[in-house]
Design an enzyme around this catalytic site. Structure first.
Site, mmCIF file in Angstrom:
data_model
loop_
_atom_site.group_PDB
_atom_site.id
_atom_site.type_symbol
_atom_site.label_atom_id
_atom_site.label_comp_id
_atom_site.label_asym_id
_atom_site.label_seq_id
_atom_site.Cartn_x
_atom_site.Cartn_y
_atom_site.Cartn_z
ATOM 1 N N CYS B 115 0.969 -1.177 -0.034
ATOM 2 C CA CYS B 115 0.032 0.064 0.157
ATOM 3 C C CYS B 115 0.909 1.387 0.063
ATOM 4 O O CYS B 115 0.295 2.406 -0.351
ATOM 5 C CB CYS B 115 -0.767 0.251 1.220
ATOM 6 S SG CYS B 115 -1.810 -1.453 1.476
ATOM 7 N N HIS B 367 -9.081 3.054 -2.234
ATOM 8 C CA HIS B 367 -7.615 2.685 -2.130
ATOM 9 C C HIS B 367 -7.101 2.019 -3.087
ATOM 10 O O HIS B 367 -7.049 0.732 -2.995
ATOM 11 C CB HIS B 367 -7.504 1.978 -0.650
ATOM 12 C CG HIS B 367 -6.128 1.545 -0.493
ATOM 13 N ND1 HIS B 367 -4.934 2.139 -0.612
ATOM 14 C CD2 HIS B 367 -5.822 0.676 0.438
ATOM 15 C CE1 HIS B 367 -3.964 1.711 -0.203
ATOM 16 N NE2 HIS B 367 -4.224 0.470 0.489
ATOM 17 N N CYS B 397 -0.618 2.324 6.377
ATOM 18 C CA CYS B 397 -0.292 0.957 6.947
ATOM 19 C C CYS B 397 -0.051 0.255 5.898
ATOM 20 O O CYS B 397 -0.497 0.533 4.843
ATOM 21 C CB CYS B 397 -1.260 0.141 7.641
ATOM 22 S SG CYS B 397 -2.813 0.157 6.944
ATOM 23 N N GLY B 399 0.362 -3.941 4.202
ATOM 24 C CA GLY B 399 -0.147 -5.232 4.391
ATOM 25 C C GLY B 399 1.412 -6.037 4.577
ATOM 26 O O GLY B 399 2.364 -5.625 4.129
#
Lengths: 345, 414
Positions: B115, B367, B397, B399
């Protein structure tokens, strides 16, 4: 050494009149200029010492003063309430003109030395403004976006304005350029850039930027300026090669509040610092005196009679070269001869 | 006023300079951003970009970079694409940049840190500029989630699976499960998450209505079902979303928990964003407008099973590196992967909610994985310009258990 006490007020700036060889102005504020009234003293140097010819009271501290170049009795003040006032010594106790455009403390005013119809001001609100005493509004506003401590017209060219401030840059504005997104900005020199030629004992890299509190144009060499500020180092710059400073004059132990090049000698300058000393320097450029051309600067002498932060210096234009006035927060204005304090080297 | 004069004199006496001044000062060697644009964010599978696969998307955004920046394409030495799902991303960015008007002397590569790939692409180009490898580059973040392809096709090898390290095994954990873990471990209730999501939608809707997104979005014309359509607006924002409405939605990951739903999680979205970077001295030389300064970015690792709390480690880390506090930050873009982690991060770090995601976040906007890092820069800088604010913090954040954060200083203050 001649002394004058500005009882109850702490001086910020002192300037000799360009018209009379014995007239001196001092701008001051109560309580070190933090809060309270301001006062502009008009002093006369007489055979019996310094006498007060007149003083003007203002609502807020006066951070700077500048004599008019057009009118022998008129003088500007830079106020803590954002106001610029024009006083006439022969006219009452109130200013003859006033301008309120700056939104924060005005830290400097400077009258144009070539085009004597304009003056410049700089302020904590991040702008430098150009004015004419005949106009109610400013002529030009030059945005700087950080507190500007000092702005000056070039003594060599009527359309060049320079300023220094909190963001550690020396900015050169050319008022002839078209107003555009650049807002007349021609050069923005980072004062903290590394020197062009390595200076012994100074190191190669760029030091962090620090606030620059003062600057002055050299009166003989039309592209040379000196700046000084919080890092206690006086730097000289040459606008012909503007990427970094040419010379470093080190020695002051605290921030340097004011520098002024001599009106008589092209390589001599005077500084006032928070370390309570006023020092005379040469930037080593005078070949006759042993300097190597673009030589290394050094301290020539110091005067440490002040007992508080030294805030202002000005050279006397007339009479024997070497007389100057300095003022400090010890509520004193001292008039002395620089040559008495030069060390034998 | 007297207090300010006093503190200004005091600061003239103290030798060191304040950290905020250090990061906002302008040096010729600073890495600066001269363009930050993005496509509208469209719903995956059924939205405006469903028929524009990754190479098409990258081509479109790079075309806009050339057009909007007026830069001579020869000056751009490298293009870095942040993308997560597509293993062929490096081919796509290379071909797309050549087609979009860049000469073959412009290089291209792709990066993947899930991300944060968009921010990692920016950091990649910035690092090259700082070390002198290149003088000018473009960072792109793009994701075509309509194509799918995010998950692993096979489990990890035995060595990893049987290593006995729980963290390694947890790298397979679906994101929804990590969200439920955060919700349970840190007691973020369903109600708190839905309230947060409702506010995100409200802010995004207000921002869209007020036209705030107009200076970050660059409209693009693509084919949808064979017809040419010009996309101008973000599609994810559902108007009139209420807490009551969100509270009725069934949990999205019932096997893991009951707090995260489709309504309080980030949407599956297609989109792209691009940032043009160069040295300040280069920008002045080329006459490029300087939008912002890239101050720095950093990454922090943590347990994969609660990956959502990543920003709560990355943000303190980057603030410490620059001697700053959250008070020095004017606008925060925190990626809302899930309301669970957004609420946790906001409350644990005591973020001023008026500074954080003022235009909503991924819950309302979407997103698109690799795009987000670059999209946050576009949105954050646009908001800084609107507020005449200086310092932007972006964070997300990641993954598999990481967090990344970046700091930028807006210089368009007039």
């Amino acid at each position: 050494m001649i002394e004058f006490r500005t009882q109850g007020f702490n001086p910020y700036a002192t300037k000799y009149s360009p018209f009379f060889d014995s007239r001196l102005a001092v701008s001051a504020g109560a309580n070190f200029g933090l809060v309270g009234n301001g006062r502009l003293y008009i002093l006369n140097l007489t055979a019996n010492g310094i006498q007060v010819e007149k003083f003007f009271e203002t609502q807020d501290c006066l951070f700077d003063t500048a004599w008019s170049e057009q009118h022998e009795n008129q003088i500007l003040t830079a106020g803590g309430d954002g106001s610029i006032k024009l006083f006439d010594i022969g006219v009452g106790e109130f200013p003859v003109a006033g301008w309120q455009e700056h939104s924060r403390e005005v830290f400097s005013v400077h009258w144009g030395l070539v085009d004597k119809t304009r003056f410049a001001s700089s302020s904590w609100d991040g702008t430098v403004k150009i004015w004419s005493p005949e106009r109610k509004e400013s002529l030009v506003t030059l945005p700087v976006h950080s507190c500007v401590y000092s702005a000056q017209f070039s003594p060599h060219h009527p359309e060049i304005v320079t300023c220094v401030g909190r963001d550690s840059h020396l900015r050169v504005f050319d008022l002839r350029t078209k107003a555009s997104a650049q807002n007349h900005l021609t050069l923005a020199i980072p004062i903290h850039a590394p020197p062009k030629v390595p200076v012994p004992g100074y190191g190669q890299g760029s030091v962090g930027p620090t606030e620059c509190l003062t600057h002055d144009w050299n009166k003989y060499r039309d592209s040379v300026l000196a700046t000084a500020g919080v890092d206690s180092v006086i730097r000289t710059f040459d606008l012909r090669s503007p990427s970094g400073p040419v010379n470093f004059l080190t020695g002051h132990e605290y921030a340097v509040r004011k520098v002024s090049w001599s009106p008589h000698l092209s390589d001599v300058l005077l500084s006032a610092s928070y370390d309570m000393t006023c020092r005379v320097w040469t930037d080593g450029s005078n070949v006759e005196k042993g300097g190597g051309g673009a030589g290394f600067g050094r301290e020539l002498g110091r005067m440490d009679a002040h007992t508080e932060f030294a805030m202002g210096v000005d050279w006397c234009l007339f009479g024997a070269e070497g007389w100057c006035a300095t003022c400090a927060w010890d509520e004193r204005v001292l008039v002395w001869d620089v040559r008495e304090f030069m060390r034998q080297t | 006023m007297a207090a300010e004069r006093l503190s200004s004199i005091v600061s003239q006496l103290t030798p060191g300079q304040k950290p905020i001044d250090t990061i906002t000062q302008k040096n010729p060697d600073d890495v600066v951003i001269t363009l930050a644009i993005r496509t509208p964010l469209c719903k995956a599978y059924k939205g405006g970009l469903k028929d524009t696969p990754l190479d098409g998307l990258v081509f479109k955004i790079l075309e806009q970079v050339v057009r909007k920046s007026n830069i001579d394409p020869q000056m751009v030495e490298d293009i870095c694409l942040g993308n997560v799902s597509d293993s062929k991303a490096a081919y796509y960015v290379r071909a797309a940049c050549l087609a979009a008007g860049f000469p073959n002397t412009t290089a291209a590569s792709s990066v993947n840190r899930f991300c944060s790939s968009g921010l990692k692409a920016v950091q990649d180009i910035a690092n090259q500029i700082i070390t002198g490898s290149i003088e000018c580059g473009v960072a792109v973040g793009a994701e075509h989630m309509s194509t799918g392809g995010d998950r692993l096709t096979r489990p990890f090898v035995d060595d990893i699976v049987h290593s006995g390290t729980q963290d390694a095994a947890d790298c397979l954990m679906p994101m929804g499960q990590t969200s439920e873990n955060v919700g349970k471990d840190f007691n973020i209730t369903r109600e708190q998450q839905d309230l947060y999501a409702a506010e995100s939608f409200r802010r995004a809707e207000a921002a869209q209505k007020a036209g705030w997104f107009d200076d970050e979005i660059t409209p693009i014309t693509v084919k949808v079902d064979g017809k040419d359509v010009t996309l101008t607006r973000d599609e994810g924002i559902r108007p009139n979303t209420t807490f009551e409405g969100l509270n009725k939605i069934r949990p999205a990951f019932p096997e893991f928990g009951d707090r995260s739903t489709g309504g309080n999680s980030s949407q599956v979205t297609d989109g792209a964003a691009a940032v043009l970077l160069m040295k300040r001295s280069k920008a002045l030389e080329l006459g490029q407008p300087i939008l912002a300064k890239f101050v720095g970015a950093t990454v922090a690792g943590l347990a994969p099973r609660i990956m959502g709390i990543g920003p709560s480690l990355a943000v303190p880390k980057i603030l410490t590196k620059f001697g700053l506090t959250l008070d020095d930050i004017d606008v925060i873009e925190l990626n809302e992967a899930f309301a669970s982690m957004a609420v946790y991060c906001r409350d644990t770090m005591k973020m001023d909610y008026s500074k954080m995601n003022p235009r909503g976040g991924a819950i309302a906007l979407g997103h698109p994985l690799g795009c987000t890092g670059a999209r946050q820069i576009c949105t954050g800088l646009s908001e800084c310009r609107r507020r005449k604010a200086k310092v932007l913090l972006t964070t997300m954040c990641i993954g598999t258990g990481m967090g990344m954060a970046g700091i930028f200083v807006n210089e368009q203050l007039d």
